[in-house]
Design a protein around this motif. Structure first.
Motif, PDB file in Angstrom:
ATOM      1  N   CYS A  70      18.538  62.321  15.492  1.00  0.00           N
ATOM      2  CA  CYS A  70      18.537  63.742  15.796  1.00  0.00           C
ATOM      3  C   CYS A  70      19.321  63.985  17.086  1.00  0.00           C
ATOM      4  CB  CYS A  70      17.082  64.196  15.963  1.00  0.00           C
ATOM      5  SG  CYS A  70      16.845  65.924  16.322  1.00  0.00           S
ATOM      6  N   ILE A  71      19.844  65.197  17.241  1.00  0.00           N
ATOM      7  CA  ILE A  71      20.513  65.622  18.472  1.00  0.00           C
ATOM      8  C   ILE A  71      19.758  66.834  19.000  1.00  0.00           C
ATOM      9  CG2 ILE A  71      22.649  66.537  19.484  1.00  0.00           C
ATOM     10  CD1 ILE A  71      24.150  65.220  17.099  1.00  0.00           C
ATOM     11  N   CYS A  72      19.575  66.891  20.303  1.00  0.00           N
ATOM     12  CA  CYS A  72      18.939  68.048  20.932  1.00  0.00           C
ATOM     13  C   CYS A  72      19.957  68.727  21.847  1.00  0.00           C
ATOM     14  CB  CYS A  72      17.711  67.628  21.730  1.00  0.00           C
ATOM     15  SG  CYS A  72      16.880  69.013  22.557  1.00  0.00           S
ATOM     16  N   VAL A  73      20.204  70.012  21.605  1.00  0.00           N
ATOM     17  CA  VAL A  73      21.082  70.807  22.448  1.00  0.00           C
ATOM     18  C   VAL A  73      20.285  71.960  23.037  1.00  0.00           C
ATOM     19  CG1 VAL A  73      23.195  70.196  21.185  1.00  0.00           C
ATOM     20  CG2 VAL A  73      21.881  72.210  20.492  1.00  0.00           C
ATOM     21  N   GLY A  74      20.811  72.542  24.100  1.00  0.00           N
ATOM     22  CA  GLY A  74      20.135  73.652  24.754  1.00  0.00           C
ATOM     23  C   GLY A  74      20.743  74.976  24.375  1.00  0.00           C
ATOM     24  N   GLY A  75      19.875  75.918  24.018  1.00  0.00           N
ATOM     25  CA  GLY A  75      20.335  77.272  23.733  1.00  0.00           C
ATOM     26  C   GLY A  75      20.359  78.087  25.015  1.00  0.00           C
ATOM     27  N   ARG A  76      21.067  79.175  24.969  1.00  0.00           N
ATOM     28  CA  ARG A  76      21.105  80.071  26.123  1.00  0.00           C
ATOM     29  C   ARG A  76      21.157  81.503  25.634  1.00  0.00           C
ATOM     30  NH1 ARG A  76      26.797  78.668  28.789  1.00  0.00           N
ATOM     31  NH2 ARG A  76      26.236  76.627  28.067  1.00  0.00           N
ATOM     32  N   SER A  77      20.696  82.396  26.481  1.00  0.00           N
ATOM     33  CA  SER A  77      20.755  83.816  26.145  1.00  0.00           C
ATOM     34  C   SER A  77      22.192  84.282  26.182  1.00  0.00           C
ATOM     35  CB  SER A  77      19.947  84.636  27.144  1.00  0.00           C
ATOM     36  OG  SER A  77      18.585  84.336  27.012  1.00  0.00           O
ATOM     37  N   SER A 109      26.872  74.071  21.754  1.00  0.00           N
ATOM     38  CA  SER A 109      25.706  74.016  20.862  1.00  0.00           C
ATOM     39  C   SER A 109      26.077  74.407  19.443  1.00  0.00           C
ATOM     40  CB  SER A 109      24.589  74.929  21.379  1.00  0.00           C
ATOM     41  OG  SER A 109      24.118  74.484  22.604  1.00  0.00           O
ATOM     42  N   GLN A 110      26.820  75.504  19.300  1.00  0.00           N
ATOM     43  CA  GLN A 110      27.196  75.948  17.965  1.00  0.00           C
ATOM     44  C   GLN A 110      28.059  74.905  17.268  1.00  0.00           C
ATOM     45  OE1 GLN A 110      29.677  79.404  17.583  1.00  0.00           O
ATOM     46  NE2 GLN A 110      29.223  79.621  15.426  1.00  0.00           N
ATOM     47  N   SER A 111      29.005  74.342  17.981  1.00  0.00           N
ATOM     48  CA  SER A 111      29.872  73.328  17.387  1.00  0.00           C
ATOM     49  C   SER A 111      29.068  72.127  16.906  1.00  0.00           C
ATOM     50  CB  SER A 111      30.930  72.878  18.394  1.00  0.00           C
ATOM     51  OG  SER A 111      31.799  73.940  18.693  1.00  0.00           O
ATOM     52  N   VAL A 112      28.114  71.698  17.712  1.00  0.00           N
ATOM     53  CA  VAL A 112      27.275  70.560  17.318  1.00  0.00           C
ATOM     54  C   VAL A 112      26.443  70.924  16.088  1.00  0.00           C
ATOM     55  CG1 VAL A 112      25.347  69.089  18.018  1.00  0.00           C
ATOM     56  CG2 VAL A 112      27.232  69.514  19.610  1.00  0.00           C
ATOM     57  N   ILE A 113      25.842  72.108  16.099  1.00  0.00           N
ATOM     58  CA  ILE A 113      25.018  72.544  14.969  1.00  0.00           C
ATOM     59  C   ILE A 113      25.832  72.570  13.675  1.00  0.00           C
ATOM     60  CG2 ILE A 113      23.790  74.522  13.972  1.00  0.00           C
ATOM     61  CD1 ILE A 113      23.029  75.234  16.936  1.00  0.00           C
ATOM     62  N   LEU A 114      27.017  73.144  13.742  1.00  0.00           N
ATOM     63  CA  LEU A 114      27.824  73.325  12.537  1.00  0.00           C
ATOM     64  C   LEU A 114      28.488  72.049  12.038  1.00  0.00           C
ATOM     65  CD1 LEU A 114      29.498  76.755  13.373  1.00  0.00           C
ATOM     66  CD2 LEU A 114      27.581  76.307  11.813  1.00  0.00           C
ATOM     67  N   GLN A 115      28.726  71.095  12.933  1.00  0.00           N
ATOM     68  CA  GLN A 115      29.464  69.898  12.533  1.00  0.00           C
ATOM     69  C   GLN A 115      28.608  68.646  12.381  1.00  0.00           C
ATOM     70  OE1 GLN A 115      32.966  69.377  15.005  1.00  0.00           O
ATOM     71  NE2 GLN A 115      33.091  71.584  15.302  1.00  0.00           N
ATOM     72  N   SER A 116      27.350  68.717  12.786  1.00  0.00           N
ATOM     73  CA  SER A 116      26.507  67.532  12.761  1.00  0.00           C
ATOM     74  C   SER A 116      26.104  67.145  11.338  1.00  0.00           C
ATOM     75  CB  SER A 116      25.242  67.764  13.591  1.00  0.00           C
ATOM     76  OG  SER A 116      24.450  66.599  13.583  1.00  0.00           O
ATOM     77  N   ASP A 117      26.039  65.842  11.117  1.00  0.00           N
ATOM     78  CA  ASP A 117      25.554  65.337   9.837  1.00  0.00           C
ATOM     79  C   ASP A 117      24.105  64.877   9.945  1.00  0.00           C
ATOM     80  OD1 ASP A 117      25.877  63.093  11.395  1.00  0.00           O
ATOM     81  OD2 ASP A 117      27.015  61.950   9.897  1.00  0.00           O
ATOM     82  N   ARG A 118      23.462  65.239  11.050  1.00  0.00           N
ATOM     83  CA  ARG A 118      22.065  64.875  11.275  1.00  0.00           C
ATOM     84  C   ARG A 118      21.333  66.101  11.818  1.00  0.00           C
ATOM     85  NH1 ARG A 118      23.150  59.940  13.305  1.00  0.00           N
ATOM     86  NH2 ARG A 118      25.230  60.337  12.614  1.00  0.00           N
ATOM     87  N   PRO A 119      20.018  66.115  11.815  1.00  0.00           N
ATOM     88  CA  PRO A 119      19.271  67.283  12.318  1.00  0.00           C
ATOM     89  C   PRO A 119      19.588  67.563  13.786  1.00  0.00           C
ATOM     90  CG  PRO A 119      17.806  65.774  11.145  1.00  0.00           C
ATOM     91  CD  PRO A 119      19.107  65.067  11.304  1.00  0.00           C
ATOM     92  N   VAL A 120      19.558  68.845  14.126  1.00  0.00           N
ATOM     93  CA  VAL A 120      19.792  69.284  15.503  1.00  0.00           C
ATOM     94  C   VAL A 120      18.631  70.155  15.937  1.00  0.00           C
ATOM     95  CG1 VAL A 120      21.322  70.573  17.047  1.00  0.00           C
ATOM     96  CG2 VAL A 120      22.296  69.235  15.173  1.00  0.00           C
ATOM     97  N   ILE A 121      18.033  69.810  17.072  1.00  0.00           N
ATOM     98  CA  ILE A 121      16.988  70.620  17.692  1.00  0.00           C
ATOM     99  C   ILE A 121      17.676  71.493  18.726  1.00  0.00           C
ATOM    100  CG2 ILE A 121      14.955  70.623  19.196  1.00  0.00           C
ATOM    101  CD1 ILE A 121      14.343  67.802  18.148  1.00  0.00           C
TER     102      ILE A 121
END
Length: 132
Positions: free
Chosen positions: A93-100, A113-125
């Motif tokens: 899994c990968i964990c990234v930080g969101g921001r307002s 964060s968006q790039s990781v979410i959209l391109q990851s082949d594994r779950p992202v927190i």
């Protein structure tokens, strides 16, 4: 052992939220291994990830929670580097930080964060922001 790569930038509050999100996973103290990954885009002073305040804050939280933690650093474009690191480490899994963001910012997003979410082949927190 469940391996989570936590992509930590320089923002300490976001790093703390990410560390707490991982520490709060079920049986984290016994079943989770975390790697705090800091990606340098520029590092003319030759700093180490262990010298980055946000990395140290996140490490403290994970240590207090009993989560096995290690620190890694890389240089390059953050999203691609995080994805490559997670793949090479066979992370679960990968964990990234969101921001307002403003409404326009949310529409554009364009973040690491968006790039990781959209391109990851594994779950992202994605750990949330404290601001609404």
């Amino acid at each position: 052992m469940y391996h989570v790569v936590i992509a930590v930038d320089e923002e300490s509050d976001r790093a703390r939220r990410q560390a707490r999100a991982v520490a709060d996973l079920p049986s984290a103290a016994d079943e989770v291994r975390a790697t705090l990954l800091h990606v340098f885009t520029e590092n003319p002073g030759g700093a180490s990830a262990t010298q980055v305040g946000s990395v140290r804050r996140a490490e403290e939280i994970l240590d207090e929670a009993g989560v096995e933690v290690e620190i890694a650093e890389r240089s390059g474009e953050p999203a691609a580097t995080v994805l490559d690191f997670a793949q090479n480490e066979d992370a679960d899994c990968i964990c990234v930080g969101g921001r307002s963001r403003s409404p326009a910012g949310k529409a554009i997003f364009g973040s690491v964060s968006q790039s990781v979410i959209l391109q990851s082949d594994r779950p992202v927190i994605v750990s949330g922001s404290t601001e609404e």
